[in-house]
Each structure stands twice: as C-alpha cells, then as structure tokens.
Design an enzyme around this catalytic site. Structure first.
Site, PDB file in Angstrom:
ATOM      1  N   ALA A 385     -22.396  -6.113 -39.878  1.00 22.58           N
ATOM      2  CA  ALA A 385     -22.347  -6.225 -38.553  1.00 22.58           C
ATOM      3  C   ALA A 385     -21.597  -5.238 -38.010  1.00 22.58           C
ATOM      4  O   ALA A 385     -20.182  -5.547 -37.888  1.00 22.58           O
ATOM      5  CB  ALA A 385     -21.988  -7.657 -38.138  1.00 22.58           C
ATOM      6  N   GLU A 386     -21.896  -3.978 -37.604  1.00 25.12           N
ATOM      7  CA  GLU A 386     -20.987  -2.995 -37.172  1.00 25.12           C
ATOM      8  C   GLU A 386     -20.282  -3.272 -35.763  1.00 25.12           C
ATOM      9  O   GLU A 386     -19.053  -2.968 -35.861  1.00 25.12           O
ATOM     10  CB  GLU A 386     -21.650  -1.650 -37.200  1.00 25.12           C
ATOM     11  CG  GLU A 386     -21.942  -1.106 -38.518  1.00 25.12           C
ATOM     12  CD  GLU A 386     -23.109  -1.766 -39.239  1.00 25.12           C
ATOM     13  OE1 GLU A 386     -23.383  -1.465 -40.471  1.00 25.12           O
ATOM     14  OE2 GLU A 386     -23.978  -2.460 -38.330  1.00 25.12           O
ATOM     15  N   ILE A 413     -22.958   3.655 -37.405  1.00 25.15           N
ATOM     16  CA  ILE A 413     -21.958   3.349 -36.437  1.00 25.15           C
ATOM     17  C   ILE A 413     -22.632   2.998 -35.152  1.00 25.15           C
ATOM     18  O   ILE A 413     -22.034   2.278 -34.208  1.00 25.15           O
ATOM     19  CB  ILE A 413     -20.926   4.540 -36.151  1.00 25.15           C
ATOM     20  CG1 ILE A 413     -19.677   4.059 -35.285  1.00 25.15           C
ATOM     21  CG2 ILE A 413     -21.783   5.414 -35.232  1.00 25.15           C
ATOM     22  CD1 ILE A 413     -18.531   5.066 -35.207  1.00 25.15           C
ATOM     23  N   PRO A 415     -24.920   0.704 -34.091  1.00 23.11           N
ATOM     24  CA  PRO A 415     -24.840  -0.776 -33.628  1.00 23.11           C
ATOM     25  C   PRO A 415     -23.639  -1.292 -33.226  1.00 23.11           C
ATOM     26  O   PRO A 415     -23.760  -2.217 -32.432  1.00 23.11           O
ATOM     27  CB  PRO A 415     -25.362  -1.409 -35.036  1.00 23.11           C
ATOM     28  CG  PRO A 415     -25.979  -0.523 -36.072  1.00 23.11           C
ATOM     29  CD  PRO A 415     -25.286   0.911 -35.553  1.00 23.11           C
ATOM     30  N   HIS A 456     -28.502   8.276 -44.050  1.00 27.79           N
ATOM     31  CA  HIS A 456     -27.479   8.510 -45.055  1.00 27.79           C
ATOM     32  C   HIS A 456     -26.813   9.974 -45.252  1.00 27.79           C
ATOM     33  O   HIS A 456     -26.334  10.369 -46.169  1.00 27.79           O
ATOM     34  CB  HIS A 456     -27.642   7.920 -46.462  1.00 27.79           C
ATOM     35  CG  HIS A 456     -28.203   6.625 -46.513  1.00 27.79           C
ATOM     36  ND1 HIS A 456     -29.253   6.244 -46.042  1.00 27.79           N
ATOM     37  CD2 HIS A 456     -27.639   5.657 -46.988  1.00 27.79           C
ATOM     38  CE1 HIS A 456     -29.580   4.935 -46.283  1.00 27.79           C
ATOM     39  NE2 HIS A 456     -28.272   4.425 -46.803  1.00 27.79           N
TER      40      HIS A 456
END
Length: 497
Positions: A385-386, A413, A415, A456
């Site tokens: 849960a960013e 980053i 979210p 990624h």
C-alpha cells in the site's frame, strides 16, 4: 476522569460560542468584500468536548470544519482571524486558506485541502508515539464525503494492524457540498464493520464528552484505535462560494435549529441551573464584542511579503564530510545496505519500512538483508500500500522520527502520489517552517531489469523533480550511493533516492 464540572461546562459553552461568533463574523466580513473565502464550522462545534480531554503531548490532526475543536485545544480566535485575512504572523505565514489550522506548539497538524489525506499522517504520528512507548494519542477527523477516499480505508487498516493510539472521528453532516451522502457513505453501504463504529449525535455535547472520555481511557491503556461516527448538521452552506438553498428544501433548513449544538447545550445548562438566561446573554454579548475587536485588529496586521515566496520550500542541505564506509570494492547494493546499517546504528529515531524489507527476504533486491534481525525495533515490513508507506512516513517525520522508507520500484510510487504532492512536498512551505518532513524514500529505478516492461523500468525523475519541496538524487557509482544516501538521511526535507 471525573464528570464535567460546572467550570468545564461553562468553558465548553464559551468555546462553542466563540467558534460560532467567529464564523458569523467571517461570514459578515466576506459579504463586505473583506477576506477572500470562508469555511464554516457551524454545527460541528460540539467536538470541543473532545479537546478538553487531551493532554499537552497529544496531537490533533483535523480538517477544515474543526474550529470548535482547535479552539478547545488552545488556538485563539485572534490566530484564526489572522488566518482568515491571510496575514504573515500565522501558523502558515498567510499561505493557507481560512480554517486550514496549523499550530505546532499545540500539536495541531497542518490541514490539507484534499480531505482524507490527513488520516495516514495521523497514523504515522500515532505510530511514533507507540514506538516511543508513550501514553499519548492522536485525534483525527474527516468529513463523511471523504470516507469514500482510498486513504480512509488504508488508514483504518494500518491503525487496526498496529493497534495505534488514535481516535478516528467521522463528522457526518450528510452532504459533500451538494451531494447527499447518508445513503452512499461506507457505513450505509456496509463496507465498514458497524460494531467498530460508535454512532453519536453531534448535537449532544455531554454524550460526545462521555464517549470520548471512555475512548481515550481505552486508547491510553494500549487497546488500539477507536472509531466515532458523529451525525451532525451543517448549519450553513459548504463555503462562502456555495448556497445550500439551491439543493436543500426550505423545510429541511427550518429543521436545522433543532440540531444546533450551541442551542442544545445552552438550553441544557440553563435547565440544570448552571447559568441563567440573563447570564448567558451577558456571556454571549461579551464574546461577540471581543471577537469583533479581534477581527478589526487582525485586519490591520502585517501581510506576507512577496520577497518571502520561496522561503521554507526546503532547508539548506547538510554539509557533511563523514567517511561512511572504509575504502574497498563495493557494488551499489552493498553500499546502500551498509549505509542504511550505519544510519540505524547512529540514530534510534531512524525507521525503515517497506514491502518485504524484513528478514529472511531482506528486500526484493536484498538492500535490507540482516537489518531487521539486528534492528528489530527499527525495521518493519509494510503492507502492499504505497499511500500508506508515504503518508505514514510524513506523519512519523512530523512527529520527530527519521523515516527511511522503501518503495519496491519507483514505478510504484503513483498509488501514493496524493501523499507525495499534497503533504510531503508542501508541509514545510504551507506551515512556514513550523512543520517539516525529513524523510527519505529509496527505490530501484530505470531499465536495469531484463523484461521489466512498463512498470519495472521507468525513469520518472523529471515528473518528481518538478514539485517544489522534493529533492531527487540518482547515484551512478557506489561512492555516490553511500554519500548521497548518508546526506539524505541527515537532511531536514523529503528526498527521493
């Protein structure tokens, strides 16, 4: 804690009266073209009953209808009048809208406009208190419309997971500006566990006090968070830019007086013999006249200077000449791990938090291997849960810890972008340096992973670097990695590494 004394009952009455008259004064001034905007707390003033239960080291993380709560906490109408006129000598230096309270001396955290975004920082402050083994607590509030925000659910989950010392208060006035919310909030939709939430009438000052007293005792005893859902009425339009007569019927508006906490509390105290109607009228007039004078004085106070526009965007970076690691042959991953270790050894306030950072995994790139084993009180796994990672870091840093938090990939980053650009990047500037966020967020970056594809492989530093208050550093050698990370960990502002 003893029942409310006559002195405390009168104190609450005066606080609620002061809040009401200040709102009415700002409405009047706004109609005269004096001041730019008004946000009313009328109908929400009974929360002052919670504030008088707090100790000096407790925290309040409010939202913009909490005039009564912050007055009860210790802010003054003169301070709020200066905020109304956006004057320099305020908790924001004149940089915030009215009713965006901030008072570091009274532990009242700076209110952000995007409602709900204060809840995760509140959890971060509460976690700092818990990590220090203190008996203090955090009160955080939110409007009913903002309970549909994702941060609301993330904050509840994190508070319950960690059993944090925090009281959540939903102020349910049934409207998100013009949209009726009583049928669409998460409690009505059974998206929350009803047994978790104590439902209270917002007009009943005594009930709010009694419920808060019980809840605060439970929280201080280490029993975790408590959740209030307080039903109240918004006695005025959403703001000075709104007219609720457009969407509320005349009959509905006539009924609002029955839900007025000021009228209900006044009538109760008169019925109890705490004061007479004549004594109330005298108190009412004295407060009204004092507030008129305080707003007259505030209007003449010093304005912010345009020359200070860039003051407190960030502080100057630290000047260090430490040798972090002995000479040798290192890979970048090695130097990050060793520098993190040195940071944890140097300062027990440093906290590492991120997905999979604990042993035996030690991070997906092994950047934190063996650190949780050697520093179990400073290194913790986060949920996936960013927004939690970023928001909790902001609160921890505000409290006085030194968070060094991992994002598994910089691509992830987004979210948490609300926390990054709403709170983390702006906190120092919007509070004129009274609050700060010395936090480091480190993350793998760039097209280094074969087959990494879209999420990624990103190189998004240009996006992040465009937000004032954020610094972005990108090492290209092991020496750079050690030096830049060490400097970032000793800075007073948020760094993305």
């Amino acid at each position: 804690m003893p029942a409310l004394s006559k002195k405390d009952k009168l104190r609450l009455l005066k606080t609620i009266l002061e809040s009401r008259h200040a709102d009415l004064r700002e409405q009047n001034l706004n109609r005269q073209g004096k001041g730019h905007f008004h946000v009313s707390g009328m109908g929400h003033e009974a929360l002052a009953a919670i504030s008088i239960l707090l100790g000096p080291d407790d925290y309040v993380v409010p939202y913009y209808r909490d005039r009564g709560l912050v007055l009860g906490r210790g802010m003054t109408t003169r301070e709020l009048a200066l905020e109304y006129f956006a004057k320099r000598n305020t908790g924001s230096g004149g940089r915030q809208m009215p009713s965006h309270y901030s008072d570091a001396a009274h532990h009242i955290w700076s209110v952000p406009t995007p409602t709900g975004s204060q809840l995760l920082p509140a959890c971060g402050i509460a976690w700092g208190i818990q990590l220090d083994g203190k008996k203090n607590l955090v009160i955080t509030t939110v409007g009913d419309a903002a309970t549909r925000q994702g941060d609301f659910f993330e904050a509840i989950c994190f508070a319950k997971e960690k059993k944090l010392p925090v009281l959540f208060v939903v102020e349910d006035n049934a409207y998100g500006i013009s949209s009726y919310t009583r049928d669409t909030n998460p409690l009505a939709l059974d998206a929350l566990q009803p047994n978790d939430w104590r439902q209270i009438e917002g007009r009943d000052v005594q009930k709010i006090y009694d419920s808060a007293e019980e809840a605060i005792d439970k929280i201080r005893a280490g029993n975790g968070p408590v959740f209030f859902w307080i039903k109240m009425e918004r006695l005025s339009s959403h703001t000075s830019s709104d007219d609720q007569k457009l969407y509320r019927s005349a009959e509905e508006l006539r009924e609002l007086e029955k839900c007025d906490p000021l009228k209900c509390w006044k009538d109760q105290l008169i019925a109890e013999g705490v004061l007479s109607a004549e004594e109330f009228a005298q108190i009412d007039n004295e407060i009204k006249e004092r507030i008129r004078q305080e707003y007259r004085d505030a209007e003449e106070a010093e304005d912010p200077s345009p020359n200070e526009l860039q003051v407190n965007v960030t502080a100057s970076p630290p000047k260090l000449d430490d040798e972090i690691l002995p000479p040798g042959k290192y890979r970048i991953g090695d130097t990050v791990n060793k520098t993190l270790r040195a940071g944890l050894e140097e300062d027990p306030r440093r906290i590492i938090f991120g997905e999979d950072v604990e042993d035996p995994k030690g991070g997906v790139f092994r950047l934190t291997q063996k650190l949780s084993t050697d520093f179990p009180k400073q290194v913790f796994n986060s949920p996936l849960a960013e927004s939690t990672i970023l928001g909790v870091a902001c609160g921890l840093a505000s409290y006085g810890k030194r968070p060094v938090f991992e994002l598994q990939f910089i691509d992830f980053i987004y979210p948490g972008f609300n926390q990054l650009v709403t709170n983390i990047s702006t906190l120092r500037w919007r509070s004129f340096g009274n609050w700060k966020c010395p936090a480091v967020f480190y993350a793998p970056y760039g097209a280094y992973l074969p087959g990494g594809s879209l999420w990624h492989s990103q190189a998004n530093e240009s996006v992040l670097a465009h937000y004032p208050g954020l610094s972005v550093v990108i090492p290209s050698t092991p020496e750079d990695a050690a030096g830049l990370l060490w400097t970032a960990m000793h800075g007073e502002d948020p760094i993305i590494f």
